[in-house]
Design an enzyme around this catalytic site. Structure first.
Site, mmCIF file in Angstrom:
data_model
loop_
_atom_site.group_PDB
_atom_site.id
_atom_site.type_symbol
_atom_site.label_atom_id
_atom_site.label_comp_id
_atom_site.label_asym_id
_atom_site.label_seq_id
_atom_site.Cartn_x
_atom_site.Cartn_y
_atom_site.Cartn_z
ATOM 1 N N HIS A 103 2.063 5.680 7.394
ATOM 2 C CA HIS A 103 2.227 4.267 7.069
ATOM 3 C C HIS A 103 3.345 3.931 6.380
ATOM 4 C CE1 HIS A 103 0.243 6.232 3.437
ATOM 5 N NE2 HIS A 103 0.949 5.571 2.816
ATOM 6 N N HIS A 105 5.119 0.954 3.900
ATOM 7 C CA HIS A 105 4.902 -0.092 3.089
ATOM 8 C C HIS A 105 5.762 -1.176 3.172
ATOM 9 C CE1 HIS A 105 2.419 2.202 -0.091
ATOM 10 N NE2 HIS A 105 2.974 3.205 0.483
HETATM 11 P P1 5GP Z 1 0.969 6.546 -0.363
HETATM 12 O O1 5GP Z 1 -0.130 7.327 0.422
HETATM 13 O O2 5GP Z 1 1.929 5.811 0.496
HETATM 14 O O3 5GP Z 1 1.398 7.003 -1.468
HETATM 15 O O4 5GP Z 1 -0.062 5.069 -0.718
HETATM 16 C C1 5GP Z 1 -1.199 4.501 -0.037
HETATM 17 C C2 5GP Z 1 -1.420 3.168 -0.385
HETATM 18 O O5 5GP Z 1 -2.534 2.803 0.301
HETATM 19 C C3 5GP Z 1 -1.100 2.689 -1.733
HETATM 20 O O6 5GP Z 1 -0.218 1.560 -2.021
HETATM 21 C C4 5GP Z 1 -2.723 2.112 -2.241
HETATM 22 O O7 5GP Z 1 -2.692 1.007 -2.939
HETATM 23 C C5 5GP Z 1 -3.041 1.650 -0.654
HETATM 24 N N1 5GP Z 1 -4.496 1.931 -0.422
HETATM 25 C C6 5GP Z 1 -5.379 2.877 -0.920
HETATM 26 N N2 5GP Z 1 -6.674 2.672 -0.481
HETATM 27 C C7 5GP Z 1 -6.653 1.625 0.215
HETATM 28 C C8 5GP Z 1 -7.848 0.748 0.865
HETATM 29 O O8 5GP Z 1 -8.865 1.153 1.047
HETATM 30 N N3 5GP Z 1 -7.499 -0.456 1.445
HETATM 31 C C9 5GP Z 1 -6.084 -0.540 1.574
HETATM 32 N N4 5GP Z 1 -5.824 -2.012 2.057
HETATM 33 N N5 5GP Z 1 -5.051 -0.095 0.837
HETATM 34 C C10 5GP Z 1 -5.271 1.110 0.285
#
Ligand code: 5GP
Length: 139
Positions: A103, A105
């Site tokens: 993903h 951001h």
């Molecule tokens: P990363 O893996 O890039 O560190 O962050 C994962 C991102 O996913 C975080 O910004 C967090 O807020 C988001 N996130 C985690 N769980 C969920 C979810 O169930 N739904 C959504 N829409 N975002 C999520």
């Protein structure tokens, strides 16, 4: 590197098993709002096919996702009258990744305004309103 886990949260979002606030999708990618927004309009772009992150993604997955990242980056500039956009992408736990489906951001930014700290749940009504703004900017 660990194998792709089809039970990760974003795989469940893709299958519609848990809710999300979607703002855009095409055949290969999906964009939806982050539930812990670090700036107003913070969204995530993912491929519809499985890969953990940048390290195992195919060129085709990256191409599809980056085209959508660019589309959504321009949309959030219009939607929030942003001065800039931060794009973040983390790989494996040591690289800051928490959800193991590739993903990106996309965070609209304004001069002099810092990103909020991570891990703070957003207001769902406000996130929904921000999603509508982004969809309108895409229309
Ligand atoms: P990363 O893996 O890039 O560190 O962050 C994962 C991102 O996913 C975080 O910004 C967090 O807020 C988001 N996130 C985690 N769980 C969920 C979810 O169930 N739904 C959504 N829409 N975002 C999520």
């Amino acid at each position: 590197m660990a194998a792709y886990d089809p039970e990760n949260i974003f795989a469940k979002i893709l299958r519609g098993e848990i809710p999300s606030t979607r703002v855009y999708e095409d055949d290969d990618s999906l964009a939806f709002m982050d539930i812990m927004p670090r700036s107003d309009g913070h969204l995530l772009v993912i491929p519809k096919t499985p890969c953990r992150n940048l390290l195992d993604a195919t060129p085709a997955q990256l191409t599809a996702v980056m085209a959508t990242v660019q589309k959504l980056a321009n949309a959030v500039v219009r939607a929030f009258d942003a001065d800039g956009v931060t794009v973040q992408q983390f790989n494996e736990a040591a690289g800051g990744q928490e959800v193991f489906h590739l993903h990106f951001h996309v965070l609209p930014r304004h001069e002099g305004v810092s990103m909020r700290p991570p891990g703070q749940m957003g207001d769902f009504d406000q996130i929904a309103e921000h999603a509508e703004r982004i969809k309108a900017a895409l229309a």
